[in-house]
Structure formats: structure tokens, C-alpha cells
Design a protein around this motif. Structure first.
Motif, PDB file in Angstrom:
ATOM      1  N   GLU A  38    -125.350   2.775  -4.220  1.00 21.79           N
ATOM      2  CA  GLU A  38    -124.334   2.840  -3.169  1.00 21.79           C
ATOM      3  C   GLU A  38    -124.981   2.854  -1.786  1.00 21.79           C
ATOM      4  O   GLU A  38    -124.469   2.236  -0.839  1.00 21.79           O
ATOM      5  CB  GLU A  38    -123.477   4.094  -3.366  1.00 21.79           C
ATOM      6  N   TYR A  39    -126.114   3.527  -1.673  1.00 16.65           N
ATOM      7  CA  TYR A  39    -126.847   3.583  -0.407  1.00 16.65           C
ATOM      8  C   TYR A  39    -127.254   2.179   0.046  1.00 16.65           C
ATOM      9  O   TYR A  39    -127.092   1.814   1.221  1.00 16.65           O
ATOM     10  CB  TYR A  39    -128.068   4.476  -0.587  1.00 16.65           C
TER      11      TYR A  39
ATOM     12  N   ASN B 255    -125.538   4.477   4.731  1.00 15.24           N
ATOM     13  CA  ASN B 255    -125.362   5.928   4.646  1.00 15.24           C
ATOM     14  C   ASN B 255    -124.513   6.409   5.825  1.00 15.24           C
ATOM     15  O   ASN B 255    -124.982   7.147   6.693  1.00 15.24           O
ATOM     16  CB  ASN B 255    -126.738   6.611   4.642  1.00 15.24           C
TER      17      ASN B 255
ATOM     18  N   ILE C  18    -128.096  11.865  -1.768  1.00 11.94           N
ATOM     19  CA  ILE C  18    -128.008  10.469  -2.207  1.00 11.94           C
ATOM     20  C   ILE C  18    -128.461  10.340  -3.660  1.00 11.94           C
ATOM     21  O   ILE C  18    -127.834   9.636  -4.466  1.00 11.94           O
ATOM     22  CB  ILE C  18    -128.856   9.563  -1.299  1.00 11.94           C
TER      23      ILE C  18
ATOM     24  N   LYS D 132    -125.904  11.400   4.641  1.00 14.66           N
ATOM     25  CA  LYS D 132    -126.303  12.266   3.541  1.00 14.66           C
ATOM     26  C   LYS D 132    -127.815  12.447   3.514  1.00 14.66           C
ATOM     27  O   LYS D 132    -128.576  11.560   3.929  1.00 14.66           O
ATOM     28  CB  LYS D 132    -125.844  11.673   2.205  1.00 14.66           C
TER      29      LYS D 132
ATOM     30  N   MET E  52    -129.415   5.193  -6.102  1.00 14.15           N
ATOM     31  CA  MET E  52    -129.281   4.787  -4.702  1.00 14.15           C
ATOM     32  C   MET E  52    -128.510   3.483  -4.525  1.00 14.15           C
ATOM     33  O   MET E  52    -128.496   2.915  -3.422  1.00 14.15           O
ATOM     34  CB  MET E  52    -130.670   4.659  -4.071  1.00 14.15           C
TER      35      MET E  52
ATOM     36  N   ARG F   8    -131.478  12.840   1.462  1.00 14.77           N
ATOM     37  CA  ARG F   8    -132.013  12.129   0.312  1.00 14.77           C
ATOM     38  C   ARG F   8    -131.588  12.815  -0.996  1.00 14.77           C
ATOM     39  O   ARG F   8    -131.253  12.151  -1.976  1.00 14.77           O
ATOM     40  CB  ARG F   8    -133.534  12.118   0.395  1.00 14.77           C
TER      41      ARG F   8
ATOM     42  N   ASP G 254    -122.234   8.548   6.155  1.00 17.61           N
ATOM     43  CA  ASP G 254    -121.983   9.985   6.246  1.00 17.61           C
ATOM     44  C   ASP G 254    -123.240  10.797   6.544  1.00 17.61           C
ATOM     45  O   ASP G 254    -123.178  12.026   6.642  1.00 17.61           O
ATOM     46  CB  ASP G 254    -121.351  10.493   4.952  1.00 17.61           C
TER      47      ASP G 254
END
Length: 392
Positions: free
Chosen positions: A73-74, A79, A88, A83, A71, A85, A81
Motif C-alpha cells: 500500500e505504501y 504515505n 507501515i 505513518k 509495504m 515504518r 498519513d
């Protein structure tokens, strides 16, 4: 391999192991047979507490887990986009021996460039809330888990892995007995859930004088108290607003609960101060783990405001009490320098949450987010501060 070698040792305040199926039940007394079971639901294994299936941890066997740092990048960019869970988390992995055993984990720590770590159980976070109406069962399950932890990991493995046993407080005398049991076997830190303590007469704060015998013994032993993120039971309050009753699912959050995510740790720390435990026992060492630090500045402001208006309600300045007793492991994406300004850099602890998906895949990269700190202060955050707490 780590991205680089640092000139000072790393002491990670937030590492995790993954339990096996027997962790909660191997040493559970016979009278509690069936209290915890693994059951199959639509070809997936789930854990059932007293016959009620829990979805709190999607795969409680941990045979397959999300990859460490999935996670990152999250937490770095959010988020945008939208996405799910699952998207992700990405492709999962099979658990490896290093997630289950101390020997392989030590080898992995060497490869990651981490010299020492606190090692927290993962499954433990669901225990208390699902048994809150049965204090005897809570104590029995906690002791069973601690026996398994001691047998499998030890509480001090080669003076590098410090596995953290759980202490639950519903019955104070049993909590003291459990504390004595783990300390006699080498525990240097204990995990206490940051939540109201369940009991026969309802819940109450662990900072009330009722619990002084426990805190007194903690001071005598010198162990570090870790308030690690767990299921605090606060989902019930959210349910009152949302008009539905459902189990708290950390991997299926919603916006309302996210906004109030840090209420449990705010209340736990505030209780320790306002109910006087930290003034009655000023030598207590408290570490807030995996609860971030965004709550700290607002709490300090509220404590200062209430103290200005109601000084007679406090034994001493509550802001100074927090700065004296509370140590905090902030998330890597937070402003560590600002936290150091608020509570003192000696109270800031590095914690990677490895190998959980919310943590860092390469723990040493935590130092990349300490750009505003001097090399001396980086060394304190990355290991020196926790070493002082554990080795004292």
C-alpha cells in the motif's frame, strides 16, 4: 494460493531466504573468531562486526520478520498519513521453514504459482561495507557464507531454486577462486555488490582492467551477474551533507537519501560501460535486481550526451552497450512498457522480492502491472527472459 494460474511459467528474479545465526560464522576460519558476533542490547539481539554493533538489519536472527508484501500500500499510494515504518510494516510474523529451507520453500512456490526463482541471501548485504578496511576478512566471511548456502540450500535445488552466492572482488585472485568454487558446485548466478570495490589502497571500480581476469572467467563459465541492492557505502556521502556520521539504516530512511537512492546502481552500470568492461567482455550477462528502473532513462540520456561530445572516450556507443548487456527487474509500480521501449522487452525481468515487506505478497500479481504488453511480451517478462539467461 496465487490469485490465478498463468499460461506460461513464472521465473522470479528476486526471491530471498532468511539466514540462521551460523550462516556467516559456521565455516569462518579460527583466526577470525569474534569478527562476527550476536549480542544482546536492551533485550534485543543485534549483530556486531568486529565489536561494533550494526543496526542495518533490525533483527538479524530473522526469528521474527515483517510479513511479505507489508509495504504494498505504501508503494501504491505513498504515505499521506505520515505513518511510521513500524505502522507501515504492521503486525510481524515468526519465520516459517519456507524462509529457511529449500524443501518447504519449493512447496510454498508451488502454492504461489512460481515455477523457478533466483534465491538471494538477506544478511549478505551488510558484509563488505563494514569490513572494507580488511579485504582478507571480507573474502573469508564471504566464503564462509557461501559454504553455508551450499550446505543448506545448494546452488541449484531441483532445477527450480537457484541460490545466488556472493562474490567480493577486493583481491582479484581470491575472487576468481571463489567464482570457480561456486560454479563447480552448480551456481548459475552470482551476486556482486553495486559499489566501489574496497582494497588496501582505497576503493576502485570493478570495471577497471585490473579485474579483467575475473570478468574473463565469468564469461567462460556463463554465469549471470546480479547487481542486487546492498549497502553501497553511499551513506557516507550523505553524511557529509548532513553533518553527522551514522550507519546507513534502510528501514529508517530520510528525504535526502531517498532522493539519491539510486546513485549506487547508476554509478555501477555507468562504470561498467565507461570503464570499458562491457566492451572488453561483450558476452557478460548483467541483471540489475531490486534497484528499480527510474534511473534508466536519465542515465541513457547522459550517456548519449557524453558520447556525442567525447566519442573518443568510448570503444562503442554506450547506449547500445547498456541495451545489449544490462537486464533490469523493475519494481511492480513502475512503467514496464516504457522500460521495454528503452532497453528492449527482452531485457525486462519479473522480480517480486518475496518474502520481503517491500515486495509482493502474491508474486503472480506482478502481471497485473503489465497491462500495456502483449501476451507474448508478458510471458517474456514473467519468466522467459530469465530462463534464457540461466539456461544458456
Amino acid at each position: 494460493m496465487p490469485s490465478r494460474a498463468l499460461t506460461y511459467p513464472l521465473f522470479d528474479a528476486d526471491n530471498h531466504l532468511y539466514e540462521t545465526r551460523e550462516a556467516l560464522t559456521k565455516y569462518l576460519p579460527k583466526e577470525y573468531d569474534g569478527a562476527i558476533e550476536y549480542v544482546t542490547v536492551r533485550d534485543r539481539t543485534k549483530i556486531a562486526i568486529r565489536g561494533r554493533i550494526s543496526e542495518y538489519i533490525p533483527n538479524p536472527t530473522f526469528d521474527v520478520v515483517a510479513r511479505p508484501g507489508a509495504m504494498e500500500e505504501y508503494f501504491k499510494v505513498g504515505n499521506p498519513d505520515g505513518k511510521t515504518r513500524r505502522e507501515i510494516f504492521g503486525e510481524p510474523m515468526h519465520s516459517i521453514p519456507a524462509f529457511r529451507e529449500p524443501g518447504p520453500r519449493l512447496e510454498l512456490m508451488d502454492r504461489l504459482g512460481v515455477q523457478r526463482s533466483l534465491m538471494f541471501p538477506t544478511l549478505a548485504s551488510l558484509i563488505e561495507e563494514r569490513m572494507k578496511d580488511d579485504p582478507e576478512l571480507i573474502h573469508a566471511v564471504v566464503h564462509s557464507l557461501n559454504q553455508w548456502l551450499h550446505e543448506t540450500w545448494g546452488f541449484t535445488y531441483k532445477d527450480r531454486i537457484f541460490t545466488v552466492p556472493v562474490i567480493s572482488l577486493p583481491i582479484v585472485e581470491q575472487a576468481v577462486d571463489e567464482l570457480n568454487w561456486v560454479v563447480e558446485r552448480g551456481a548459475r548466478a552470482i551476486l556482486v555488490r553495486p559499489a566501489p570495490v574496497p582494497g588496501y589502497g582505497g576503493t576502485r571500480s570493478f570495471a577497471l582492467p585490473e579485474f579483467d581476469p575475473f570478468w574473463q572467467r565469468v564469461v567462460q563459465t556463463g554465469v549471470l551477474v546480479a547487481l542486487h541492492s546492498s549497502d553501497s557505502g553511499y551513506a557516507n556521502y550523505a553524511n557529509d551533507w548532513e553533518g553527522r556520521r551514522r550507519e546507513f539504516l534502510p528501514f529508517k530512511p530520510n528525504a535526502f537519501r531517498q532522493v539519491h537512492e539510486w546513485r549506487p546502481i547508476e554509478d555501477a552500470v555507468t562504470s561498467l560501460i565507461c570503464h570499458g568492461a562491457l566492451s572488453r567482455f561483450p558476452e557478460l550477462k548483467i541483471a540489475v535486481i531490486e534497484n528499480g528502473a527510474s534511473w534508466v532513462e536519465p542515465v541513457l540520456g547522459r550517456l548519449a550526451d557524453v558520447h556525442k561530445k567525447m566519442p573518443h572516450e568510448f570503444q562503442e556507443d554506450p547506449v547500445q552497450v547498456l541495451r545489449r548487456n544490462i537486464h533490469i527487474s523493475p519494481f511492480w509500480e513502475e512503467d514496464m512498457a516504457r522500460l521495454g521501449d528503452l532497453i528492449g522487452i527482452e531485457r525486462v525481468l519479473f522480480g517480486s522480492d518475496y518474502p520481503h515487506p517491500e515486495g509482493l505478497a502474491d508474486p503472480v500479481t506482478y502481471v497485473d502491472h503489465l497491462t500495456r504488453l502483449s501476451e507474448e511480451d508478458k510471458a517474456k517478462v514473467m519468466g522467459g527472459n530469465l530462463a534464457r539467461l540461466i539456461d544458456a
